[in-house]
Design a protein around this motif. Sequence first.
Motif, PDB file in Angstrom:
ATOM      1  N   CYS A  37       0.868  -1.186   0.000  1.00 35.87           N
ATOM      2  CA  CYS A  37       0.000   0.000   0.000  1.00 35.87           C
ATOM      3  C   CYS A  37       0.900   1.230   0.000  1.00 35.87           C
ATOM      4  O   CYS A  37       1.775   1.355   0.856  1.00 35.87           O
ATOM      5  N   LEU A  38       0.682   2.126  -0.932  1.00 35.86           N
ATOM      6  CA  LEU A  38       1.392   3.398  -0.958  1.00 35.86           C
ATOM      7  C   LEU A  38       0.419   4.472  -0.492  1.00 35.86           C
ATOM      8  O   LEU A  38      -0.681   4.590  -1.035  1.00 35.86           O
ATOM      9  N   LEU A  48       3.798  12.078  -5.827  1.00 32.03           N
ATOM     10  CA  LEU A  48       4.938  11.168  -5.791  1.00 32.03           C
ATOM     11  C   LEU A  48       4.467   9.728  -5.589  1.00 32.03           C
ATOM     12  O   LEU A  48       4.947   8.805  -6.259  1.00 32.03           O
ATOM     13  N   ALA A  49       3.522   9.514  -4.687  1.00 31.00           N
ATOM     14  CA  ALA A  49       2.963   8.167  -4.464  1.00 31.00           C
ATOM     15  C   ALA A  49       2.288   7.652  -5.733  1.00 31.00           C
ATOM     16  O   ALA A  49       2.415   6.467  -6.073  1.00 31.00           O
ATOM     17  N   GLU A  50       1.594   8.529  -6.454  1.00 31.24           N
ATOM     18  CA  GLU A  50       0.941   8.128  -7.699  1.00 31.24           C
ATOM     19  C   GLU A  50       1.979   7.682  -8.725  1.00 31.24           C
ATOM     20  O   GLU A  50       1.801   6.676  -9.407  1.00 31.24           O
ATOM     21  N   ARG A  51       3.082   8.413  -8.826  1.00 28.96           N
ATOM     22  CA  ARG A  51       4.135   8.039  -9.781  1.00 28.96           C
ATOM     23  C   ARG A  51       4.793   6.716  -9.382  1.00 28.96           C
ATOM     24  O   ARG A  51       5.069   5.875 -10.227  1.00 28.96           O
ATOM     25  N   LEU A  52       5.060   6.566  -8.093  1.00 31.37           N
ATOM     26  CA  LEU A  52       5.672   5.313  -7.639  1.00 31.37           C
ATOM     27  C   LEU A  52       4.734   4.127  -7.888  1.00 31.37           C
ATOM     28  O   LEU A  52       5.186   3.062  -8.312  1.00 31.37           O
ATOM     29  N   ALA A  53       3.448   4.318  -7.634  1.00 30.61           N
ATOM     30  CA  ALA A  53       2.479   3.243  -7.874  1.00 30.61           C
ATOM     31  C   ALA A  53       2.468   2.862  -9.356  1.00 30.61           C
ATOM     32  O   ALA A  53       2.435   1.670  -9.697  1.00 30.61           O
TER      33      ALA A  53
END
Length: 184
Positions: A37-38, A48-53
């Motif tokens: 879970c991010l 940033l979380a969206e890009r990592l996901a």
Amino acid sequence: MSEPAERRLLDHGGVASAIARLEAAILAVGIAPRALCLVGIRRGGVPLAERLAARVHAATGVAPLLGSLDITLYRDDLGAHPVPKVGPTRIDFPITDRIVILVDDVLYTGRTVRAALDELADFGRPRRVYLAVLVARPGRELPIQADFIGQEVDADPSERVEVRLAGGLQAGSEDSTDEVILLG
């Protein structure tokens, strides 16, 4: 009054490299993507979380769960703001017994992360919580450290590190480029 001096610490390519380092470090831990879970800390941690996901999904074929926290009501300086502006928190999946990676743009004093951990506890008890930050700088006031760091930068306490991600909202306006700026 003059504008603060600006110095670019990372350009578009530097930000892309830092995000790639974060992705590689997260995948190297060996967390099963289905268990991951991010959770981005509003505001800078969410894009940033969206890009990592998206990168984890592209690398593994499995999209990790994605959420966001607005820590406004959990801040230890809430009384300093007469009318706090509260944004949405969105964690629409159970976090109990899951591995959660809190994601933020800059780690400085540790107070934002402390507030995020307090709020996260209201949603359940994760098996493990990691912290991923695009930029870490010196100046901790609390014993908090990042598990995954895109880039470490040196900054004086009088300077501010600002992350600008394309498509994200930073300082109330849409940015069209990726960069990390030092304001002093």
